[in-house]
Design an enzyme around this catalytic site. Structure first.
Site, PDB file in Angstrom:
ATOM      1  CB  CYS A  69       2.111   7.478  -3.154  1.00 36.87           C
ATOM      2  SG  CYS A  69       2.838   5.876  -2.891  1.00 36.87           S
ATOM      3  CD  GLU A 117       4.581   9.270  -9.442  1.00 39.10           C
ATOM      4  OE1 GLU A 117       3.486   9.858  -9.483  1.00 39.10           O
ATOM      5  OE2 GLU A 117       4.881   8.468  -8.541  1.00 39.10           O
TER       6      GLU A 117
END
Length: 175
Positions: A69, A117
């Protein structure tokens, strides 16, 4: 410059860029919505690569997550940033395709940091050795998606809070 001082791109809920902040500031409670990516890598047997996040991670340390990520810098193409992080964290390269976006917010009970996010989900195929950076990754494992789903149901606190949503975005792209 430390990773916490690097800039991320702030976004609106539709993904439109709206400014920038440091990683540290974007993850300070209550969190600021910013662009991110999550990579799923599959081997020829259909297994997905998991990494256990290193103990030094500031968010969700030692939780199991997808291959890698991260955050593109402001204006940086997501695929370029994701390819760079795959190399930095795992020592691998793969062609990546975006398959969806997953918006989520989750607070880390241990650090007090918040993930908020607009997460681009990328998928790639990989066959070969994985060479994890121990400063980033504690362990890796290859697992079949059905087995991973069962583990997520039985032991959700062992996994990063975004992993189930990332898998859902991938599954939706398969229909």
């Amino acid at each position: 410059m430390s990773r916490e001082q690097q800039l991320v791109e702030l976004v609106a809920t539709d993904g439109t860029a709206s400014g920038s902040a440091t990683v540290e500031d974007a993850h300070r409670a209550p969190g600021r919505l910013h662009r991110a990516f999550s990579v799923l890598l599959f081997d020829p047997d259909g297994r997905v690569l998991l990494q256990q996040r290193a103990a030094v991670k500031t968010r969700f340390a030692l939780r199991w997550a997808n291959a890698c990520c991260g955050h593109p810098g402001p204006g940086e193409p997501v695929v370029v940033a994701a390819a760079r992080r795959l190399d930095e964290e795992l020592g691998v390269s793969a062609s990546l395709e975006e398959v969806g976006v997953y918006l989520y917010q989750a607070a880390d009970p241990d650090s007090g940091r918040v993930e908020f996010e607009y997460d681009h989900v990328l998928v790639g195929a990989y066959a070969g050795p994985v060479r994890p950076d121990p400063a980033e990754v504690a362990e890796t494992d290859w697992v079949l998606p059905a087995e991973l789903e069962e583990r997520l149901r039985r032991f959700p606190d062992f996994y990063a809070p975004w992993l189930a949503g990332v898998l859902d975005a991938w599954r939706s792209s398969q229909r």
